[in-house]
Write a protein that holds these residues in place. Structure first.
Motif, mmCIF file in Angstrom:
data_model
loop_
_atom_site.group_PDB
_atom_site.id
_atom_site.type_symbol
_atom_site.label_atom_id
_atom_site.label_comp_id
_atom_site.label_asym_id
_atom_site.label_seq_id
_atom_site.Cartn_x
_atom_site.Cartn_y
_atom_site.Cartn_z
ATOM 1 N N MET A 145 61.611 5.557 -48.658
ATOM 2 C CA MET A 145 61.884 6.544 -49.712
ATOM 3 C C MET A 145 62.642 5.875 -50.851
ATOM 4 N N ALA A 146 62.300 6.236 -52.067
ATOM 5 C CA ALA A 146 62.925 5.606 -53.221
ATOM 6 C C ALA A 146 64.411 5.929 -53.284
ATOM 7 N N THR A 147 65.204 4.954 -53.733
ATOM 8 C CA THR A 147 66.623 5.178 -53.940
ATOM 9 C C THR A 147 66.814 5.903 -55.256
ATOM 10 N N ARG A 148 67.648 6.905 -55.259
ATOM 11 C CA ARG A 148 67.726 7.789 -56.413
ATOM 12 C C ARG A 148 68.063 7.070 -57.705
ATOM 13 N N ASN A 149 69.086 6.225 -57.649
ATOM 14 C CA ASN A 149 69.579 5.655 -58.886
ATOM 15 C C ASN A 149 69.161 4.208 -59.099
ATOM 16 N N ALA A 150 68.160 3.736 -58.362
ATOM 17 C CA ALA A 150 67.723 2.355 -58.532
ATOM 18 C C ALA A 150 67.085 2.183 -59.900
ATOM 19 N N PRO A 151 67.605 1.274 -60.731
ATOM 20 C CA PRO A 151 67.079 1.139 -62.090
ATOM 21 C C PRO A 151 65.649 0.634 -62.123
ATOM 22 N N SER A 152 65.192 -0.040 -61.077
ATOM 23 C CA SER A 152 63.848 -0.599 -61.076
ATOM 24 C C SER A 152 62.787 0.420 -60.670
ATOM 25 N N THR A 153 63.219 1.593 -60.252
ATOM 26 C CA THR A 153 62.271 2.609 -59.799
ATOM 27 C C THR A 153 61.783 3.438 -60.978
ATOM 28 N N PRO A 154 60.472 3.471 -61.226
ATOM 29 C CA PRO A 154 59.961 4.271 -62.339
ATOM 30 C C PRO A 154 60.322 5.745 -62.162
ATOM 31 N N ARG A 155 60.536 6.420 -63.266
ATOM 32 C CA ARG A 155 60.910 7.832 -63.209
ATOM 33 C C ARG A 155 59.833 8.667 -62.532
ATOM 34 N N THR A 156 58.570 8.305 -62.735
ATOM 35 C CA THR A 156 57.497 9.068 -62.100
ATOM 36 C C THR A 156 57.589 8.999 -60.578
ATOM 37 N N LEU A 205 60.427 8.521 -58.888
ATOM 38 C CA LEU A 205 61.590 9.329 -58.534
ATOM 39 C C LEU A 205 61.194 10.804 -58.424
ATOM 40 N N ILE A 206 60.421 11.271 -59.403
ATOM 41 C CA ILE A 206 59.996 12.664 -59.418
ATOM 42 C C ILE A 206 59.079 12.954 -58.232
ATOM 43 N N ALA A 207 58.110 12.085 -58.007
ATOM 44 C CA ALA A 207 57.154 12.308 -56.925
ATOM 45 C C ALA A 207 57.822 12.241 -55.559
ATOM 46 N N ASP A 208 58.716 11.280 -55.360
ATOM 47 C CA ASP A 208 59.410 11.178 -54.079
ATOM 48 C C ASP A 208 60.310 12.386 -53.846
ATOM 49 N N ALA A 209 60.948 12.865 -54.898
ATOM 50 C CA ALA A 209 61.777 14.063 -54.767
ATOM 51 C C ALA A 209 60.922 15.271 -54.421
ATOM 52 N N ALA A 210 59.733 15.356 -55.016
ATOM 53 C CA ALA A 210 58.828 16.465 -54.700
ATOM 54 C C ALA A 210 58.406 16.420 -53.234
ATOM 55 N N LEU A 211 58.082 15.251 -52.735
ATOM 56 C CA LEU A 211 57.691 15.128 -51.332
ATOM 57 C C LEU A 211 58.853 15.480 -50.409
ATOM 58 N N ARG A 212 60.047 15.056 -50.788
ATOM 59 C CA ARG A 212 61.221 15.372 -49.977
ATOM 60 C C ARG A 212 61.471 16.879 -49.935
ATOM 61 N N LEU A 213 61.319 17.540 -51.061
ATOM 62 C CA LEU A 213 61.501 18.989 -51.108
ATOM 63 C C LEU A 213 60.440 19.712 -50.275
ATOM 64 N N LEU A 214 59.219 19.246 -50.339
ATOM 65 C CA LEU A 214 58.152 19.856 -49.534
ATOM 66 C C LEU A 214 58.475 19.765 -48.051
ATOM 67 N N ARG A 242 62.688 22.634 -61.566
ATOM 68 C CA ARG A 242 64.147 22.536 -61.607
ATOM 69 C C ARG A 242 64.697 21.897 -60.327
ATOM 70 N N ALA A 243 64.124 22.267 -59.186
ATOM 71 C CA ALA A 243 64.582 21.696 -57.920
ATOM 72 C C ALA A 243 64.291 20.204 -57.842
ATOM 73 N N VAL A 244 63.155 19.790 -58.381
ATOM 74 C CA VAL A 244 62.812 18.365 -58.382
ATOM 75 C C VAL A 244 63.796 17.592 -59.255
ATOM 76 N N ASP A 245 64.133 18.137 -60.415
ATOM 77 C CA ASP A 245 65.132 17.491 -61.268
ATOM 78 C C ASP A 245 66.424 17.260 -60.491
ATOM 79 N N ALA A 246 66.876 18.292 -59.792
ATOM 80 C CA ALA A 246 68.134 18.187 -59.054
ATOM 81 C C ALA A 246 68.023 17.180 -57.916
ATOM 82 N N ALA A 247 66.927 17.231 -57.173
ATOM 83 C CA ALA A 247 66.758 16.333 -56.027
ATOM 84 C C ALA A 247 66.626 14.882 -56.462
ATOM 85 N N ALA A 248 66.039 14.652 -57.627
ATOM 86 C CA ALA A 248 65.843 13.293 -58.121
ATOM 87 C C ALA A 248 67.055 12.779 -58.896
ATOM 88 N N GLY A 249 68.034 13.667 -59.161
ATOM 89 C CA GLY A 249 69.203 13.266 -59.933
ATOM 90 C C GLY A 249 68.884 13.000 -61.385
#
Length: 205
Positions: free
Chosen positions: A1-12, A14-23, A34-41
């Motif tokens: 799973m992507a690390t939330r604040n890793a600078p090398s991780t593309p924003r897309t 981060l968003i997709a991994d957060a969506a999968l985590r929420l699901l 809104r929930a994805v924004d919060a989960a992805a930081g």
């Protein structure tokens, strides 16, 4: 799973991994922009800028799911065919991939089930989901053909169905607390493939 604040991780991602985590954690009802924004930081509105509609957000999740499943299952690392000296290597590779999924990527399986159910209700997502899944079916069909299968598509379907049934039972079904060992999985693969192909791909002596 992507690390939330890793600078090398593309924003897309981060968003997709957060969506999968929420699901996996909250189900389809818990998947909102809104929930994805919060989960992805990420700042509010980031997910909407990337995927403006719910369909676009679901497609983002499906695309990322296929990428992460490809990494877990490592289809491109499978030996080219069954039988002979390669048989044992293939059984070991299949066993490792399935055991890895069952023991360290259960949340990804739950997210996949959520998306599969949603695809059954949304024709536009169904087409996208099936297209993403073809990246696994096509090489498996080719593998079965190279292994000497007289009916590679039917045998590939049987192999997929066996794996899917096992994953469902061990991830969310009645065997969720009893994941088979690698040796048990290897034995199961050997029995299945030997029955299909008549090769010496059974369990180790």
């Amino acid at each position: 799973m992507a690390t939330r604040n890793a600078p090398s991780t593309p924003r897309t991602e981060l968003i997709a991994d957060a969506a999968l985590r929420l699901l996996a954690e909250r189900g389809m009802r818990g998947l909102t922009h809104r929930a994805v924004d919060a989960a992805a930081g990420l700042p509010q509105g980031s997910t909407s800028n990337h995927a403006r509609t719910r369909q676009a957000l679901l497609e983002t999740a499906v695309r990322r799911l296929a990428e992460r499943e490809a990494a877990v299952l490592a289809m491109d690392e499978l030996p080219p065919a069954l039988g002979g000296e390669a048989g044992g290597d293939l059984l070991d590779a299949l066993t490792l991939a399935l055991h890895r999924y069952l023991t360290t990527h259960r949340a990804l399986l739950v997210a996949r089930y959520e998306l599969a159910l949603e695809a059954s209700r949304r024709p536009e997502l169904r087409e996208f989901y099936d297209r993403a899944g073809s990246r696994f079916r096509t090489p498996l069909n080719a593998l079965m053909a190279a292994s000497g299968s007289a009916e590679p598509e039917r045998h590939a379907l049987s192999l997929i169905a066996w794996c899917e049934g096992l994953m469902f039972s061990c991830a969310v079904g009645s065997y969720h607390s009893a994941v088979p060992s690698r040796e048990e999985l290897r034995t199961g693969f050997g029995e299945l493939l030997r029955g299909m192909l008549g090769t010496g791909t059974g369990p180790r002596a």
